[in-house]
Design an enzyme around this catalytic site. Structure first.
Site, short mmCIF file in Angstrom:
data_model
loop_
_atom_site.label_atom_id
_atom_site.label_comp_id
_atom_site.label_asym_id
_atom_site.label_seq_id
_atom_site.Cartn_x
_atom_site.Cartn_y
_atom_site.Cartn_z
N GLY A 114 38.60 51.51 28.32
CA GLY A 114 40.01 51.63 28.65
C GLY A 114 40.30 51.05 30.03
O GLY A 114 39.39 50.70 30.79
N PHE A 115 41.56 50.96 30.35
CA PHE A 115 42.00 50.32 31.60
C PHE A 115 41.38 50.99 32.83
O PHE A 115 40.62 50.37 33.59
CB PHE A 115 43.53 50.35 31.66
CG PHE A 115 44.13 49.85 32.94
CD1 PHE A 115 43.56 48.80 33.63
CD2 PHE A 115 45.29 50.44 33.44
CE1 PHE A 115 44.12 48.34 34.82
CE2 PHE A 115 45.87 49.98 34.61
CZ PHE A 115 45.28 48.94 35.30
N ILE A 116 41.68 52.27 33.03
CA ILE A 116 41.16 52.96 34.21
C ILE A 116 39.67 53.25 34.04
O ILE A 116 38.89 53.09 34.98
CB ILE A 116 41.94 54.27 34.45
CG1 ILE A 116 43.43 53.97 34.62
CG2 ILE A 116 41.41 54.99 35.69
CD1 ILE A 116 44.30 55.21 34.72
N TYR A 138 53.39 63.63 24.51
CA TYR A 138 52.32 63.14 25.40
C TYR A 138 52.15 64.08 26.59
O TYR A 138 51.04 64.55 26.88
CB TYR A 138 52.64 61.73 25.89
CG TYR A 138 51.78 61.29 27.05
CD1 TYR A 138 50.40 61.17 26.92
CD2 TYR A 138 52.36 61.01 28.30
CE1 TYR A 138 49.61 60.78 27.99
CE2 TYR A 138 51.57 60.62 29.37
CZ TYR A 138 50.20 60.51 29.21
OH TYR A 138 49.41 60.12 30.27
N LYS A 146 48.93 66.74 27.56
CA LYS A 146 48.19 66.72 28.82
C LYS A 146 48.30 68.06 29.54
O LYS A 146 47.35 68.51 30.19
CB LYS A 146 48.72 65.59 29.71
CG LYS A 146 48.49 64.20 29.14
CD LYS A 146 47.03 63.88 28.87
CE LYS A 146 46.27 63.58 30.13
NZ LYS A 146 44.86 63.16 29.84
#
Length: 316
Positions: free
Chosen positions: A18-20, A159, A163
């Protein structure tokens, strides 16, 4: 201070393509840590970008990769037994506010249920440290700048709700079992190899293709854009023992979407064509991180301005 022993230390990473996650893995690998990366390589966006990130990580001798979902408890259990991690950074998540309205079930399954799997395995294997990536989306309706102690019990999207559920269960494991926990609330992360569904990436792509930019709202909504390298530094710093803490990682400088577009135009050298659409009620009008806690506990503050970050992203 948690001693994270290089080469002997197992830092298990989720969403390593993934990106991070990929950038966190890369920075840990460059510091000579041993990284166990997990990712199910789903097609939530172009999987070729995930493969590109993953291939860069596979060049490191101290990187091990498993293609597995954090929703698969039995497979995770084997990985924990084989590798004996000393720290877990959970960056695996279903992201994106609007798509969470279309399929809320997968968001709860991954973001909350998958996180619970990792927490339970940390308990079973006596893993001392757990870092959870959370979101500024939880601050909807609160007074800015957003402080970590604000009451955030009114999430406005599935979303954000998923979280929040993950955050609450993580606290429970700290309280019951003494797990050392740091929860990081990220603010609009962008940069090279970023997620294609994020505004900075999309706007650069559309602008270079002379495709009209879709703007939801009037462009005056603000975001605390935070460059990927700054986020990664803060995430790695959060591996120190803190007991239980929630910490904002943001740029502490909100910009209007219209201002970000102007900076992108200047970097590309091309004028954007704008197509305004109705503002979505699940979106936030503005985000702004209070980062005093990050400065105090992690000795962290952002270093890359939006101007410089946009240039780097355009160059990539």
């Amino acid at each position: 201070h948690l001693s994270i022993r290089r080469q002997r230390q197992m830092c298990i990473r989720d969403s390593s393509a993934g990106f991070i996650g990929a950038k966190v893995s890369e920075m840990l690998l460059e510091k000579d840590y041993q990284v166990i990366g997990l990712d199910n390589l789903n097609d939530s966006y172009d999987v070729n970008l995930k493969f590109w990130r993953l291939e860069r990580l596979k060049a490191y001798r101290n990187f091990i990769f498993y293609k597995v979902s954090i929703e698969n408890f039995n497979e995770l259990k084997k990985i924990f037994k084989e590798n004996c991690p000393e720290g877990v950074i959970n960056l695996a998540a279903r992201t994106g506010v609007r798509y969470s309205l279309e399929n809320p079930f997968i968001y709860l399954s991954t973001n909350s249920g998958g996180n619970l799997n990792l927490l339970e395995l940390c308990r079973e294997n006596e893993v001392p440290k757990f870092v959870l990536a959370s979101t500024s989306s939880l601050y909807a309706g609160q007074k800015m700048p957003f402080r970590e102690d604000l009451v955030v019990n009114r999430p406005i999207s599935p979303y954000a709700a998923s979280k929040k559920a993950a955050e609450m269960m993580t606290y429970t494991y700290h309280y019951l079992y003494g797990l050392d926990v740091t929860i990081l609330r990220y603010f609009t992360v962008y940069g090279p190899a970023g997620r294609p569904d994020m505004a900075v990436f999309r706007f650069i792509k559309w602008m270079t293709e002379s495709t009209p930019l879709e703007i939801f709202g009037d462009g005056d909504q603000k975001r605390d854009f935070t460059y990927i390298d700054d986020i990664v530094r803060g995430t790695i710093e959060a591996l120190i023992p803190l007991g239980y803490e929630i910490i904002n990682l943001g740029n502490n400088h909100p910009y209007k979407i219209s201002e970000m577009i102007k900076l992108t135009e200047e970097s590309i050298g091309k004028k954007a064509h704008l197509n305004y659409k109705e503002f979505h009620k699940a979106d936030m009008q503005a985000t702004w991180a209070d980062i005093n806690k990050a400065q105090e506990l992690l000795n962290w503050r952002p270093q890359i301005s939006l101007e410089e970050g946009i240039k780097r992203t355009v160059d990539w």
